[in-house]
Design an enzyme around this catalytic site. Structure first.
Site, PDB file in Angstrom:
ATOM      1  CG  ASP A 174      -2.324 -10.062   3.231  1.00 11.77           C
ATOM      2  OD1 ASP A 174      -3.025 -11.049   3.517  1.00 11.77           O
ATOM      3  OD2 ASP A 174      -2.144  -9.674   2.060  1.00 11.77           O
ATOM      4  CG  HIS A 182       0.525 -12.625  -0.100  1.00  9.70           C
ATOM      5  ND1 HIS A 182       1.877 -12.679  -0.239  1.00  9.70           N
ATOM      6  CD2 HIS A 182       0.129 -11.580  -0.877  1.00  9.70           C
ATOM      7  CE1 HIS A 182       2.295 -11.738  -1.061  1.00  9.70           C
ATOM      8  NE2 HIS A 182       1.241 -11.047  -1.463  1.00  9.70           N
ATOM      9  NE  ARG A 185       6.636  -9.412  -2.122  1.00 11.52           N
ATOM     10  CZ  ARG A 185       5.432  -9.195  -2.647  1.00 11.52           C
ATOM     11  NH1 ARG A 185       4.391  -8.985  -1.861  1.00 11.52           N
ATOM     12  NH2 ARG A 185       5.252  -9.209  -3.950  1.00 11.52           N
ATOM     13  CD  GLU A 188       3.889 -14.319   2.197  1.00 11.22           C
ATOM     14  OE1 GLU A 188       3.079 -14.415   1.281  1.00 11.22           O
ATOM     15  OE2 GLU A 188       3.992 -13.328   2.915  1.00 11.22           O
TER      16      GLU A 188
HETATM   17  P1  NAI Z   1       5.197   1.400  -5.467  1.00  6.00           P
HETATM   18  O1  NAI Z   1       6.450   1.123  -6.210  1.00  6.00           O
HETATM   19  O2  NAI Z   1       4.110   2.191  -6.134  1.00  6.00           O
HETATM   20  O3  NAI Z   1       5.528   2.122  -4.074  1.00  6.00           O
HETATM   21  C1  NAI Z   1       6.588   1.743  -3.238  1.00  6.00           C
HETATM   22  C2  NAI Z   1       7.075   3.014  -2.545  1.00  6.00           C
HETATM   23  O4  NAI Z   1       8.037   2.635  -1.551  1.00  6.00           O
HETATM   24  C3  NAI Z   1       7.775   3.997  -3.499  1.00  6.00           C
HETATM   25  O5  NAI Z   1       7.201   5.298  -3.336  1.00  6.00           O
HETATM   26  C4  NAI Z   1       9.223   3.974  -3.044  1.00  6.00           C
HETATM   27  O6  NAI Z   1       9.883   5.226  -3.196  1.00  6.00           O
HETATM   28  C5  NAI Z   1       9.066   3.614  -1.581  1.00  6.00           C
HETATM   29  N1  NAI Z   1      10.262   3.107  -0.942  1.00  6.00           N
HETATM   30  C6  NAI Z   1      11.285   2.394  -1.491  1.00  6.00           C
HETATM   31  N2  NAI Z   1      12.209   2.133  -0.551  1.00  6.00           N
HETATM   32  C7  NAI Z   1      11.748   2.685   0.604  1.00  6.00           C
HETATM   33  C8  NAI Z   1      12.271   2.766   1.924  1.00  6.00           C
HETATM   34  N3  NAI Z   1      13.452   2.230   2.254  1.00  6.00           N
HETATM   35  N4  NAI Z   1      11.554   3.414   2.854  1.00  6.00           N
HETATM   36  C9  NAI Z   1      10.352   3.981   2.557  1.00  6.00           C
HETATM   37  N5  NAI Z   1       9.825   3.953   1.314  1.00  6.00           N
HETATM   38  C10 NAI Z   1      10.522   3.313   0.354  1.00  6.00           C
HETATM   39  O7  NAI Z   1       4.656  -0.023  -5.018  1.00  6.00           O
HETATM   40  P2  NAI Z   1       3.166  -0.420  -4.608  1.00  6.00           P
HETATM   41  O8  NAI Z   1       2.400  -0.850  -5.819  1.00  6.00           O
HETATM   42  O9  NAI Z   1       2.611   0.627  -3.727  1.00  6.00           O
HETATM   43  O10 NAI Z   1       3.438  -1.758  -3.763  1.00  6.00           O
HETATM   44  C11 NAI Z   1       4.094  -1.707  -2.506  1.00  6.00           C
HETATM   45  C12 NAI Z   1       4.370  -3.126  -2.040  1.00  6.00           C
HETATM   46  O11 NAI Z   1       3.143  -3.788  -1.746  1.00  6.00           O
HETATM   47  C13 NAI Z   1       5.037  -4.033  -3.094  1.00  6.00           C
HETATM   48  O12 NAI Z   1       6.444  -3.876  -3.058  1.00  6.00           O
HETATM   49  C14 NAI Z   1       4.626  -5.407  -2.645  1.00  6.00           C
HETATM   50  O13 NAI Z   1       5.633  -5.893  -1.801  1.00  6.00           O
HETATM   51  C15 NAI Z   1       3.360  -5.189  -1.839  1.00  6.00           C
HETATM   52  N6  NAI Z   1       2.174  -5.824  -2.433  1.00  6.00           N
HETATM   53  C16 NAI Z   1       1.421  -6.648  -1.641  1.00  6.00           C
HETATM   54  C17 NAI Z   1       0.281  -7.287  -2.142  1.00  6.00           C
HETATM   55  C18 NAI Z   1      -0.574  -8.177  -1.288  1.00  6.00           C
HETATM   56  O14 NAI Z   1      -1.383  -8.945  -1.837  1.00  6.00           O
HETATM   57  N7  NAI Z   1      -0.463  -8.131   0.037  1.00  6.00           N
HETATM   58  C19 NAI Z   1      -0.135  -7.092  -3.539  1.00  6.00           C
HETATM   59  C20 NAI Z   1       0.686  -6.136  -4.274  1.00  6.00           C
HETATM   60  C21 NAI Z   1       1.817  -5.558  -3.730  1.00  6.00           C
END
Ligand code: NAI
Length: 328
Positions: free
Chosen positions: A257, A294, A233, A262
């Site tokens: 990305d 994105h 993000r 955005e």
């Molecule tokens: P997820 O929920 O599986 O993993 C997120 C991880 O971040 C968790 O292990 C959590 O414990 C950790 N976390 C939370 N707060 C933290 C902190 N302060 N420091 C370090 N780690 C922390 O989520 P997933 O599916 O891996 O997605 C991650 C991010 O990717 C989403 O939040 C979204 O913003 C982004 N995303 C981007 C896309 C794109 O098209 N560029 C598409 C889908 C998601």
């Protein structure tokens, strides 16, 4: 069941229509309008609506949807920060999301950005097209035997960690909840990760606690010549301070990305606008920065998975089944 599909793009139809054949009880009407209070009344007569990251699914929109008889809101994305979940619960509207549809889609783009900025692929592409076969400005570094720092080792971070391991990198991670499937990742503090990594890739969610986690203080803790990639993000990074860090010559490359500005222009063609005050435009003036729009999720497999889960979510909602995809 009648589903009204807001903000439909051509690629949405192409991914949903083939999957729809497996859900004979559902019909979809696609409209280009974004979901917001002004357009919510269009859902009159529909059982459910489908919306995306840029929709306004706040209290006012939800109240109109309820009045028009809509009982299910299907978000075709993982995030739901644009949904007033409490209001939906109060109105008895079911809200379902699509979590983790294809972590590899995003992780592969993250590595693509890392490689592109390292080896200046965008520059090489343009040079050769102009018949310039010199190597000026193209020198990169090996990733082999370097250190990759993964911030957030959930689904996407884990996929990125596996890709980095495949490149022969040492992989370190920072997360409050270490991922038990990543036995090759060494967990360290954020400061240690910043200090040791040659490639830093951000994969944690945007929360109050992660807002602007990459700022001039954290940038100064990084190695000189680091590569930073953000596919998570935009607001994880303070853009003004990133520019300050680039000016200090901290980065071999920066691949984004997602970026702070955005919101509101996701997937729109703004090529006729002069972006004089845009920090994104300022970022693009640096030769070691690459920005994409994105597109992490935008692969055939991810789109199909989004369509499949969204329609399954509707079937479940109508059967009264609550699953891990329910947020209200
Ligand atoms: P997820 O929920 O599986 O993993 C997120 C991880 O971040 C968790 O292990 C959590 O414990 C950790 N976390 C939370 N707060 C933290 C902190 N302060 N420091 C370090 N780690 C922390 O989520 P997933 O599916 O891996 O997605 C991650 C991010 O990717 C989403 O939040 C979204 O913003 C982004 N995303 C981007 C896309 C794109 O098209 N560029 C598409 C889908 C998601």
């Amino acid at each position: 069941m009648r589903l009204l599909f807001y903000a439909a793009k051509i690629y949405d139809r192409k991914s949903f229509d083939p999957v729809l054949e497996r859900f004979p009880g559902i019909t979809i009407d696609y409209i280009e309008h974004e979901l917001e209070p002004r357009t919510a009344a269009l859902a009159e007569g529909y059982d459910a609506i489908c919306a995306f990251v840029s929709a306004d699914v706040g209290a006012e929109t939800l109240a109109i949807l309820k009045e028009k008889g809509v009982s299910v809101v299907l978000m075709r994305c993982a995030g739901y920060n644009n949904v007033d979940v409490e209001k939906a619960k109060e109105l008895g509207i079911t809200v379902k999301i699509v979590p983790g549809y294809s972590p590899e889609a995003v992780a592969e783009l993250a590595m693509g950005l890392a490689l592109a900025v390292n080896r200046r692929l965008y520059k090489a592409y343009n040079k050769v097209r102009e018949n310039d076969y010199s190597l000026k400005g193209l020198r990169g570094v090996n990733f082999y035997h370097k250190t990759a720092g993964i911030v957030g080792t959930g689904k996407i971070g884990a996929a990125m960690a596996r890709i980095c391991r495949g490149f022969g990198m040492r992989v370190i991670g920072y997360d409050m909840y270490p991922n038990p499937s990543l036995d090759f990742v060494e967990y360290v503090s954020l400061d240690e990760l910043l200090a040791q990594s040659d490639l830093i890739s951000l994969h944690c969610p945007l929360l109050d606690s992660t807002y602007h986690m990459i700022n001039i203080e954290s940038i100064k803790k990084m190695k000189d010549g680091v590569i930073l990639v953000n596919t998570s993000r935009g607001a994880l990074v303070d853009t003004d301070e990133l520019i300050e860090g680039i000016r200090l010559n901290k980065f071999l490359g920066v691949g984004l990305d997602v970026y702070e500005e955005e919101t509101g222009n996701v997937y729109e063609d703004r090529s006729d606008e002069i972006m004089a005050h845009s920090v994104t435009a300022r970022l693009l003036s640096f030769p070691n920065v690459m920005i994409t729009s994105h597109q992490g999720f935008y692969t055939m497999e991810a789109l199909e998975a989004i369509a499949e889960t969204t329609l399954k979510n509707l079937t479940d909602a109508k059967a009264g089944e609550r699953t891990g995809n329910d947020v209200a």
